[in-house]
Design an enzyme around this catalytic site. Structure first.
Site, PDB file in Angstrom:
ATOM      1  CD  GLU B  60      -1.664  -2.463   1.334  1.00 33.48           C
ATOM      2  OE1 GLU B  60      -0.545  -2.656   1.875  1.00 33.48           O
ATOM      3  OE2 GLU B  60      -2.423  -3.388   1.002  1.00 33.48           O
ATOM      4  CG  ASP B  85     -10.295  -2.990   7.478  1.00 31.76           C
ATOM      5  OD1 ASP B  85     -10.785  -3.189   8.590  1.00 31.76           O
ATOM      6  OD2 ASP B  85     -10.986  -2.779   6.453  1.00 31.76           O
ATOM      7  CE1 TYR B  86      -6.818  -6.097   5.017  1.00 32.86           C
ATOM      8  CE2 TYR B  86      -6.952  -6.306   2.629  1.00 32.86           C
ATOM      9  CZ  TYR B  86      -7.199  -6.807   3.887  1.00 32.86           C
ATOM     10  OH  TYR B  86      -7.823  -8.010   4.018  1.00 32.86           O
ATOM     11  CG  PHE B  88      -3.698   1.945   8.898  1.00 30.12           C
ATOM     12  CD1 PHE B  88      -3.840   3.264   9.285  1.00 30.12           C
ATOM     13  CD2 PHE B  88      -4.828   1.158   8.815  1.00 30.12           C
ATOM     14  CE1 PHE B  88      -5.077   3.784   9.618  1.00 30.12           C
ATOM     15  CE2 PHE B  88      -6.080   1.667   9.150  1.00 30.12           C
ATOM     16  CZ  PHE B  88      -6.202   2.977   9.560  1.00 30.12           C
ATOM     17  CG  HIS B 129     -11.781  -8.091   5.735  1.00 32.55           C
ATOM     18  ND1 HIS B 129     -11.259  -8.968   6.639  1.00 32.55           N
ATOM     19  CD2 HIS B 129     -11.094  -8.280   4.583  1.00 32.55           C
ATOM     20  CE1 HIS B 129     -10.303  -9.679   6.065  1.00 32.55           C
ATOM     21  NE2 HIS B 129     -10.168  -9.277   4.816  1.00 32.55           N
TER      22      HIS B 129
END
Lengths: 415, 337
Positions: B60, B85-86, B88, B129
């Site tokens: 990410e 949620d991903y 970060f 999620h």
């Protein structure tokens, strides 16, 4: 079932690497292998990474100890170009010395020198073309000082005065100039390594002919963004040059903490299938030749190159740092790759196109230019005495259009 | 005009944006050939080529960091983070880089880019999620944060976000992808084809950022909500019979402060609803703004109805989710005060 017998009953212990020399020690690098100048081969630019593993572990060098340029990486620059290179390095050194002094005089908060590693940015700047983009760290002022970026503008920024092109918003030395191919410096480490790859991907997506150069230090290669940049550059064959300046020290932490003694920084490229070259960063001619090879590869659509420049941070990390607390004062004198300015000077003298007298003269001329630029800049103000850009400008450019909540905050501030 | 789900309208926003502007590129994990795990980018690679819509490595920070570089080059990347949620690993790139490039370079460089991500719970996604991180983005000056609640707005707001010259976080309430959801999880799903806001123009249009929409006019109390909570609020209002004014914020930054103030001054009461955790959630900012701007008009203390301050639990999804029962209780309480 019987328990397998432990081969070694010793408890485990954590390995924490230590540099060889600490304050008070006598630095001795005689056990560090320095390959002979001219010994490293020069592969064609379309070579596969797997066929040049040796070049990620050696040190590519052009200038020998007698001041001759030798081997397959030599012969890229004529005497006038080399003289220009020497002048660029002298300018960086003199500029740094003057600005270091200005910080000590209280004219600004902070400064960072490039002492001992001037050859890298100065030589690299010559392989880029107008429209290409550097994503530099804070120690590549040589990119601007060897281009035609006005020294007065740099000083205005260092002093955060009313003529600061960044309106006093950034720390001193965190320059930005799109026109000069110099992306706005962050100050957060490694973030820009992947941004440079993205910029290069943008050029490729657009069918352009521009390339990007990302910059990082030895310590920051430990950041996840180094990995991000490598995987993106490798996956999309981005037209990018990935520069690792290994100056041995990340503030007080020696480069072994970022890699152990396991391998070179250049060798990190090999796992990604990225051709990787390790070069003598204090050898202006070698830096230029290697950077040119990488730029040619990128422009030919052959993808990224990782370059490790082996050098030594001769000065403090910044004006807030005291290196005598963690390394011997004489370490730079013992450094086996020498001083990049002295080495290029000797090369030119040996060529018969330079002399000690001309060197002194060139330095005096540069110092006079810098002093003149400094007088001009100081007229525009200094950090603590001002004047600065109007406080109203502090509220501008957070967004293209100022949203209501910031408008209200500005009204509250009464500016 | 077509009947579209929110997935289709989001796809249509990218499609029409890519058609009119060659600088728009779309990438992220699984978004290329496959078209994304929620299918939002389906068909775009085939239509525009793999240089404009492609799969990315699972990184990410790499997705957002490379998008910053592309945006600085002159493209308009619209990237997908598979779940909010991903995001970060890319937060450093958002909070320290994308958000500041314009400011720190004095407009020399900018980062016109969109980071799309499915957000919120209600799908038994567990703690990885289901999160709603909008307040974390809103806290970062230099970012814009958009959360649509229906197919019409989703298309128009996404097109406006792509056109925008600043970095925009575009949070897509995943429980709304296929239909409005009012929190009554035990009832049959209503598809968007049966909702008036599922009617979406096929052509390009924008809905301006920073403008709230009044979903229901009322006199008794103002409900501030966005995303899935708009429908939960509607259900609660219907079930309690309280004449509430429901404001769908649509963009939490820049925020339509004037619309909020006008409504609360009119009703004198305010309930704030969001799915994210309570402490330092965006509701805290909303409540502070209402206090600063409307204190002398208030008839009752402002109430927040939010997710509880713990990771989103898997088995206790419906005890955790701020459903119409909790919102209805808050409405009654604020009316009784």
């Amino acid at each position: 079932m019987s328990e397998p017998k432990a081969a070694d009953p010793k408890p485990l212990s954590l390995h924490v690497p230590e540099p060889e020399f600490r304050p008070g020690d006598k630095p001795d690098f005689s056990n560090v292998p320095i390959p002979k100048a001219g010994a490293a081969r020069k592969p064609p630019i379309d070579v596969d990474a797997q066929d040049i593993h040796d070049l990620a572990y050696t040190i590519i060098r052009v200038m020998d100890r007698e001041g001759n340029a030798v081997g397959p990486w030599a012969g890229e620059l004529n005497d006038d170009e080399v003289k220009q290179g020497l002048e660029d390095m002298l300018r960086v050194r003199a500029f740094d010395a003057r600005m270091q002094k200005a910080q000590r005089q209280g004219k600004t908060s902070f400064y960072m020198q490039a002492l001992g590693e001037e050859a890298i940015a100065c030589a690299f700047s010559k392989v880029l073309r107008s429209g290409d983009m550097n994503f530099p760290t804070y120690r590549q002022q040589g990119l601007l000082l060897s281009a035609d970026y006005p020294m007065v503008d740099m000083m205005n920024q260092i002093y955060s005065n009313k003529a600061d092109p960044l309106k006093g918003r950034q720390l001193p030395i965190m320059y930005s100039s799109k026109q000069h191919g110099f992306f706005t410096i962050s100050g957060n480490l490694a973030t820009q390594f992947i941004q440079g790859v993205g910029w290069a991907m943008g050029s490729a997506i657009s069918g352009d002919d521009k390339i990007a150069a990302s910059w990082i230090g030895d310590g920051s290669t430990a950041e996840s963004d180094f990995h991000a940049a490598m995987v993106f550059a490798s996956t999309y064959r981005a037209p990018a040059i990935l520069n690792v300046v290994n100056n041995q020290w990340a503030i007080s932490t020696f480069q072994g903490i970022a890699r152990g003694k396991a391998a070179t920084f250049a060798s990190r490229g090999l796992g990604f299938g990225i051709p990787a070259l390790r070069v003598d960063g204090n050898d202006y001619l070698a830096v230029y030749a290697v950077a040119k090879w990488a730029a040619d590869r990128a422009r030919a659509g052959l993808g990224p190159t990782l370059i490790e420049y082996v050098t030594y941070r001769a000065g403090a990390h910044s004006t807030s740092d005291d290196p005598s607390a963690y390394r011997p004062k004489t370490e730079f004198d013992a450094w086996p790759l020498g001083d990049p300015v002295e080495r290029l000077k000797e090369y030119l003298i040996k060529r018969g196109t330079w002399s000690e007298a001309r060197h002194v003269q060139a330095n005096e001329m540069l110092e006079a230019q810098i002093a003149e630029a400094n007088r001009e800049a100081v007229k525009n103000g200094t950090l603590h005495d001002g004047p600065h850009a109007s406080a109203k400008t502090m509220f501008e450019d957070v967004y293209e259009e100022m949203p209501l909540h910031i408008v209200r905050q500005r009204q509250e501030a009464g500016v | 005009m077509s009947r579209m789900t929110m997935i289709q309208s989001i796809r249509s926003a990218m499609d029409t944006s890519m058609a009119r502007d060659e600088s728009v590129v779309v990438f992220g994990e699984d978004v290329g050939y496959f078209g994304g795990v929620f299918r939002c980018t389906e068909g775009l690679q085939k239509k525009y080529g793999s240089h404009r819509c492609f799969d990315s490595p699972i990184n990410e920070s790499g997705i957002i960091g490379s998008a910053i570089g592309m945006a600085a080059y002159g493209l308009r990347p619209c990237v997908e983070i598979q779940f909010a949620d991903y995001v970060f690993p890319g937060f450093d790139q958002l909070s320290q880089e994308a958000s500041r490039i314009r400011y720190r370079s004095n407009n020399d460089f900018t980062a016109p880019m969109v980071v799309r991500m499915p957000t919120g719970g209600g799908i038994f996604g567990g703690q990885t999620h289901s999160q709603s991180p909008e307040a974390i983005f809103a806290h970062v000056s230099g970012l814009k944060t958009v959360i649509p609640s229906n197919p019409y707005d989703a298309k128009g707001l996404l097109a406006a976000s792509i056109e925008d010259n600043d970095p925009v976080m575009f949070l897509e309430p995943k429980r709304l992808y296929n239909g409005p959801f009012d929190g009554h999880h035990d009832r049959p799903i209503t598809p968007w084809s049966k909702h008036e806001l599922g009617e979406v123009p096929d052509e390009y249009y924008t809905v301006p950022l920073g403008k709230a929409a009044t979903r229901r006019e009322g006199e008794a109390v103002t409900v501030l909500a966005y995303g899935t909570m708009v429908y939960v609020a509607e259900a609660a209002v219907e079930e309690t019979g309280i004449d509430a004014e429901i404001i769908d914020l649509r963009t939490i930054l820049p925020l339509d402060i004037e619309a909020i103030e006008a409504s609360v001054k009119k009703t004198g009461r305010c309930v704030i609803v969001h799915e994210a955790t309570k402490t330092c959630g965006f509701g805290a900012e909303l409540m502070a703004l209402v206090m600063e701007g409307c204190f002398y008009h208030l008839e009752a203390p402002v109430i927040r109805v939010t997710g509880y301050d713990m990771p989103y639990p898997h088995a206790h999804e419906w005890e955790y989710f701020p459903g119409p029962k909790r919102v209805g209780a808050a409405l009654k309480k604020v009316m009784e005060a």
